[in-house]
Design a protein around this motif. Structure first.
Motif, PDB file in Angstrom:
ATOM      1  N   ASP A 138       0.862  -1.079   0.033  1.00 45.25           N
ATOM      2  CA  ASP A 138       0.089  -0.125   0.076  1.00 45.25           C
ATOM      3  C   ASP A 138       0.960   1.322  -0.138  1.00 45.25           C
ATOM      4  O   ASP A 138       0.439   2.424  -0.347  1.00 45.25           O
ATOM      5  N   THR A 187       3.911   4.120  -3.265  1.00 47.37           N
ATOM      6  CA  THR A 187       3.967   5.297  -3.804  1.00 47.37           C
ATOM      7  C   THR A 187       4.627   6.403  -2.727  1.00 47.37           C
ATOM      8  O   THR A 187       5.576   7.134  -3.192  1.00 47.37           O
ATOM      9  N   LEU A 192      -9.245   7.650  -5.416  1.00 44.32           N
ATOM     10  CA  LEU A 192      -8.060   7.031  -6.070  1.00 44.32           C
ATOM     11  C   LEU A 192      -8.375   6.840  -7.483  1.00 44.32           C
ATOM     12  O   LEU A 192      -9.393   6.722  -7.764  1.00 44.32           O
ATOM     13  N   GLN A 204      -4.431   3.242  -9.280  1.00 47.19           N
ATOM     14  CA  GLN A 204      -4.310   3.022  -8.174  1.00 47.19           C
ATOM     15  C   GLN A 204      -5.047   1.795  -7.548  1.00 47.19           C
ATOM     16  O   GLN A 204      -4.478   0.873  -6.908  1.00 47.19           O
ATOM     17  N   GLN A 245      -1.370   8.403  -1.072  1.00 45.74           N
ATOM     18  CA  GLN A 245      -0.894   8.456  -2.488  1.00 45.74           C
ATOM     19  C   GLN A 245      -1.101   9.666  -3.112  1.00 45.74           C
ATOM     20  O   GLN A 245      -0.504   9.903  -4.237  1.00 45.74           O
TER      21      GLN A 245
END
Length: 278
Positions: free
Chosen positions: A42, A45, A170, A174, A264
């Protein structure tokens, strides 16, 4: 990205703890720890961004998740067991380390930061605090008890989009990355999430009422950044505000996000990177 693994002793047996690692081996270490049903990927990024600033980033899979070993007794899937496993990783690093913890990963971070002689220098708590309301705990327990099977990756992705919708807006890429790094191929065919369904057993018992972490939080003395999704039901606004009233604690809230910010988006990554750079 590199892969690492160590053995740790829990109870009467040794088990494997796996992680992904980013950045130069001589960089100042950061540990990023995921939430209840998730895994270390997870943080790909965020880890890539921190590695670009010269940090050495470790993203472990908690026991029973990702590439780490499943445990033989469901009763072992509790934070004290996780701290045992993570303590072996911290001992290997032998020095100050920064910690970014999402939800359960933040609970583990609080436990470690509260310990005398802690190696944690700075702590980021991502949508977790000193109190989790009973309703929020029950909501999480309801989907953790499920153990769905899917014909293909698209089915798993659709499921993740539903249960983790509070992560925020997202992109399609993603969501697909989350599915690809969460899939477990089944011997009989099909796909399931990459965690041991038995993690639900102790959590269901803990979720029968509110989860109180105030006694742990009161012992945390390191500089702390509390991140909150503005729509979160896990970290209530009042709880976050009381935490931030303490010296050395900062609060950052993100609009359009519930539990928990996926870390992210550019503004979320900048908040974490800026705090850790101090």
């Amino acid at each position: 990205m590199r892969h690492g693994r160590l053995r740790y002793l829990l109870g009467a047996a040794f088990h494997g703890l796996a992680w992904t690692e980013w950045g130069p081996e001589g960089g100042a270490p950061v540990v990023c720890l995921h939430g209840l049903t998730r895994n270390g990927r997870d943080f790909d990024t965020l880890a890539e961004a921190l590695a670009g600033q010269g940090r050495r980033v470790f993203c472990p899979d908690l026991p029973g998740r990702g590439a780490s070993d499943w445990l033989p007794d469901p009763r072992l899937y509790v934070p004290p067991s996780y701290v045992v496993a993570l303590g072996h990783l911290l001992a290997r690093l032998e020095g100050p380390v920064d910690w970014v913890g999402t939800s359960l990963g933040g609970i583990c971070g609080m436990l470690l930061a509260a310990a005398p002689g802690t190696p944690i220098r700075r702590l980021v708590l991502n949508d977790i605090g000193s109190h989790v309301p009973a309703a929020a705990a029950a909501r999480i327990a309801a989907y953790v008890r499920e153990d769905p099977r899917f014909e293909d990756l698209a089915g798993l992705e659709a499921h993740l989009r539903q249960v983790h919708a509070p992560f925020g807006a997202l992109t399609d890429a993603q969501w697909r990355h989350m599915a690809e790094t969460s899939a477990r191929r089944l011997p009989e065919g099909g796909i399931a999430s990459h965690h041991d369904p038995a993690i639900a057993v102790p959590f269901a018992a803990a979720a029968e009422g509110p989860i109180e972490l105030g006694m742990v939080w009161d012992r945390v003395a390191v500089p702390t950044l509390v991140l909150r999704g503005a729509e979160s039901d896990v970290l209530e606004a009042g709880v976050a505000a009381r935490m931030a009233a303490r010296p050395g604690v900062a609060l950052r809230e993100f609009a359009g996000v519930g539990h928990a910010p996926a870390l992210q988006a550019a503004d979320q990554i900048a908040a974490v990177a800026g705090f850790l750079a101090a």
